[in-house]
Design a protein around this motif. Structure first.
Motif, mmCIF file in Angstrom:
data_model
loop_
_atom_site.group_PDB
_atom_site.id
_atom_site.type_symbol
_atom_site.label_atom_id
_atom_site.label_comp_id
_atom_site.label_asym_id
_atom_site.label_seq_id
_atom_site.Cartn_x
_atom_site.Cartn_y
_atom_site.Cartn_z
ATOM 1 N N VAL A 106 -27.775 -37.964 23.772
ATOM 2 C CA VAL A 106 -27.577 -36.658 24.398
ATOM 3 C C VAL A 106 -27.513 -36.746 25.922
ATOM 4 C CG1 VAL A 106 -28.527 -34.343 24.683
ATOM 5 C CG2 VAL A 106 -28.721 -35.489 22.484
ATOM 6 N N ALA A 107 -28.506 -37.354 26.549
ATOM 7 C CA ALA A 107 -28.634 -37.290 28.008
ATOM 8 C C ALA A 107 -27.613 -38.163 28.747
ATOM 9 C CB ALA A 107 -30.045 -37.672 28.430
ATOM 10 N N LEU A 108 -27.496 -39.430 28.386
ATOM 11 C CA LEU A 108 -26.585 -40.316 29.116
ATOM 12 C C LEU A 108 -25.118 -39.899 29.008
ATOM 13 C CD1 LEU A 108 -28.210 -43.823 28.579
ATOM 14 C CD2 LEU A 108 -28.242 -42.408 30.623
ATOM 15 N N PRO A 109 -24.647 -39.409 27.856
ATOM 16 C CA PRO A 109 -23.255 -38.933 27.830
ATOM 17 C C PRO A 109 -22.999 -37.715 28.721
ATOM 18 C CG PRO A 109 -23.997 -39.410 25.613
ATOM 19 C CD PRO A 109 -25.188 -39.510 26.504
ATOM 20 N N LEU A 136 -31.630 -33.157 35.284
ATOM 21 C CA LEU A 136 -30.886 -32.044 34.696
ATOM 22 C C LEU A 136 -30.017 -32.451 33.507
ATOM 23 C CD1 LEU A 136 -29.886 -30.284 38.002
ATOM 24 C CD2 LEU A 136 -31.718 -29.667 36.440
ATOM 25 N N MET A 137 -29.868 -33.740 33.240
ATOM 26 C CA MET A 137 -29.052 -34.187 32.120
ATOM 27 C C MET A 137 -29.737 -33.990 30.770
ATOM 28 S SD MET A 137 -29.450 -38.274 32.525
ATOM 29 C CE MET A 137 -29.357 -38.229 34.275
ATOM 30 N N PHE A 138 -31.046 -33.757 30.790
ATOM 31 C CA PHE A 138 -31.770 -33.542 29.542
ATOM 32 C C PHE A 138 -31.662 -32.085 29.125
ATOM 33 C CE2 PHE A 138 -33.656 -37.382 31.216
ATOM 34 C CZ PHE A 138 -33.743 -38.177 30.078
ATOM 35 N N PRO A 139 -31.415 -31.820 27.852
ATOM 36 C CA PRO A 139 -31.179 -30.438 27.416
ATOM 37 C C PRO A 139 -32.404 -29.523 27.499
ATOM 38 C CG PRO A 139 -31.187 -31.938 25.543
ATOM 39 C CD PRO A 139 -31.246 -32.779 26.773
ATOM 40 N N GLU A 140 -33.606 -30.071 27.537
ATOM 41 C CA GLU A 140 -34.811 -29.241 27.590
ATOM 42 C C GLU A 140 -35.028 -28.607 28.958
ATOM 43 O OE1 GLU A 140 -35.173 -32.601 27.164
ATOM 44 O OE2 GLU A 140 -35.273 -32.745 24.993
ATOM 45 N N VAL A 141 -34.475 -29.214 29.978
ATOM 46 C CA VAL A 141 -34.711 -28.779 31.351
ATOM 47 C C VAL A 141 -33.876 -27.535 31.649
ATOM 48 C CG1 VAL A 141 -34.555 -29.455 33.770
ATOM 49 C CG2 VAL A 141 -35.206 -31.134 32.061
ATOM 50 N N VAL A 142 -34.569 -26.486 32.066
ATOM 51 C CA VAL A 142 -33.893 -25.245 32.447
ATOM 52 C C VAL A 142 -33.691 -25.291 33.955
ATOM 53 C CG1 VAL A 142 -34.051 -22.738 32.474
ATOM 54 C CG2 VAL A 142 -35.007 -24.033 30.557
ATOM 55 N N TYR A 143 -32.441 -25.128 34.381
ATOM 56 C CA TYR A 143 -32.095 -25.269 35.793
ATOM 57 C C TYR A 143 -32.868 -24.289 36.676
ATOM 58 C CZ TYR A 143 -29.274 -25.854 39.978
ATOM 59 O OH TYR A 143 -28.873 -26.112 41.249
ATOM 60 N N HIS A 150 -35.085 -34.266 41.123
ATOM 61 C CA HIS A 150 -35.650 -35.588 41.433
ATOM 62 C C HIS A 150 -35.170 -36.578 40.385
ATOM 63 C CE1 HIS A 150 -38.520 -35.136 38.119
ATOM 64 N NE2 HIS A 150 -38.673 -33.884 38.530
ATOM 65 N N GLY A 151 -35.232 -37.836 40.719
ATOM 66 C CA GLY A 151 -34.852 -38.893 39.794
ATOM 67 C C GLY A 151 -36.064 -39.404 39.041
ATOM 68 N N MET A 152 -35.841 -40.421 38.259
ATOM 69 C CA MET A 152 -36.943 -41.037 37.518
ATOM 70 C C MET A 152 -36.595 -42.474 37.205
ATOM 71 S SD MET A 152 -36.393 -39.200 33.845
ATOM 72 C CE MET A 152 -35.985 -37.643 34.556
ATOM 73 N N ASN A 153 -37.618 -43.294 37.030
ATOM 74 C CA ASN A 153 -37.444 -44.676 36.631
ATOM 75 C C ASN A 153 -37.897 -44.797 35.183
ATOM 76 O OD1 ASN A 153 -36.947 -47.486 36.940
ATOM 77 N ND2 ASN A 153 -39.153 -47.797 37.073
ATOM 78 N N ILE A 154 -37.107 -45.461 34.373
ATOM 79 C CA ILE A 154 -37.456 -45.659 32.973
ATOM 80 C C ILE A 154 -37.566 -47.154 32.732
ATOM 81 C CG2 ILE A 154 -36.727 -45.306 30.589
ATOM 82 C CD1 ILE A 154 -35.262 -42.800 31.591
ATOM 83 N N SER A 155 -38.718 -47.587 32.217
ATOM 84 C CA SER A 155 -38.961 -48.990 31.911
ATOM 85 C C SER A 155 -39.114 -49.138 30.406
ATOM 86 C CB SER A 155 -40.238 -49.485 32.589
ATOM 87 O OG SER A 155 -40.128 -49.360 33.978
ATOM 88 N N VAL A 156 -38.333 -50.031 29.825
ATOM 89 C CA VAL A 156 -38.404 -50.294 28.390
ATOM 90 C C VAL A 156 -39.030 -51.667 28.213
ATOM 91 C CG1 VAL A 156 -37.082 -50.506 26.252
ATOM 92 C CG2 VAL A 156 -36.331 -48.918 28.024
#
Length: 182
Positions: A106-109, A136-143, A150-156
């Motif tokens: 969902v988010a990356l596309p 804002l690319m995530f559907p749960e976030v209301v603008y 802000h950005g975020m770092n994701i570590s897998v």
């Protein structure tokens, strides 16, 4: 009910990895945890903005995010001991797979001009790190509820022995990497 990505791991990815890396079955690479973190930056001085950022990350992750507090004072960064310096959330087991599935499908596309994640984000021990520029690319976030983007770092974090095993694991899981070597 198990997460869709976890079922994919057990039915498709794990047998493929066992065939590709024929060692002990207990050494088959798997995803251990996903850590989402945000540096506070100028939000350190604004508690309302910091709480808004924490709420947004909690909404995205599906788990309450914790505000990270500075352990030491650093004069060069104008940070005092006890000040909030960031936000993080660690996802494991089912919530980790639900988040990764949402991120991949969902988010990356939804990212404008997205051509894939950088292949150079591996750390040499089988873990992968990448950053996103906005939430804002995530559907749960209301603008309208966002005070500041802000950005975020994701570590897998994976149990892979090296970067090539980790890359193959994440590639089979469906994470979109850029084409070719960079």
């Amino acid at each position: 009910m198990a997460a869709r990505l976890f079922e994919k791991y057990n039915s498709v990815v794990k047998p493929a990895l066992e065939a590709e890396f024929p060692k002990n079955k207990m050494l088959t690479p798997r995803i251990e945890k996903v850590v989402i973190s945000v540096g506070a930056g100028e939000a350190m001085k604004d508690n309302k903005l910091m709480q808004n950022m924490a709420d947004t990350i909690s909404l995205i992750a599906g788990q309450k995010a914790q505000i990270v507090i500075a352990k030491k004072s650093v004069a060069g960064f104008k940070v005092r001991e006890g000040m909030p310096v960031g936000i993080k959330v660690t996802l494991r087991s089912e919530q980790m797979y639900v988040f990764l599935d949402k991120l991949i499908s969902v988010a990356l596309p939804r990212v404008k001009d997205f051509r894939g994640l950088n292949r150079n984000g591996f750390d040499g021990r089988g873990n992968y790190n990448f950053g996103l520029n906005e939430q804002l690319m995530f559907p749960e976030v209301v603008y309208d509820d966002i005070i500041k983007t802000h950005g975020m770092n994701i570590s897998v974090a994976t149990t892979a022995q090296n970067d090539s095993e980790a890359f193959r694991l994440l590639e089979l899981m469906g994470i979109p990497f850029t084409k070719g070597r960079e």
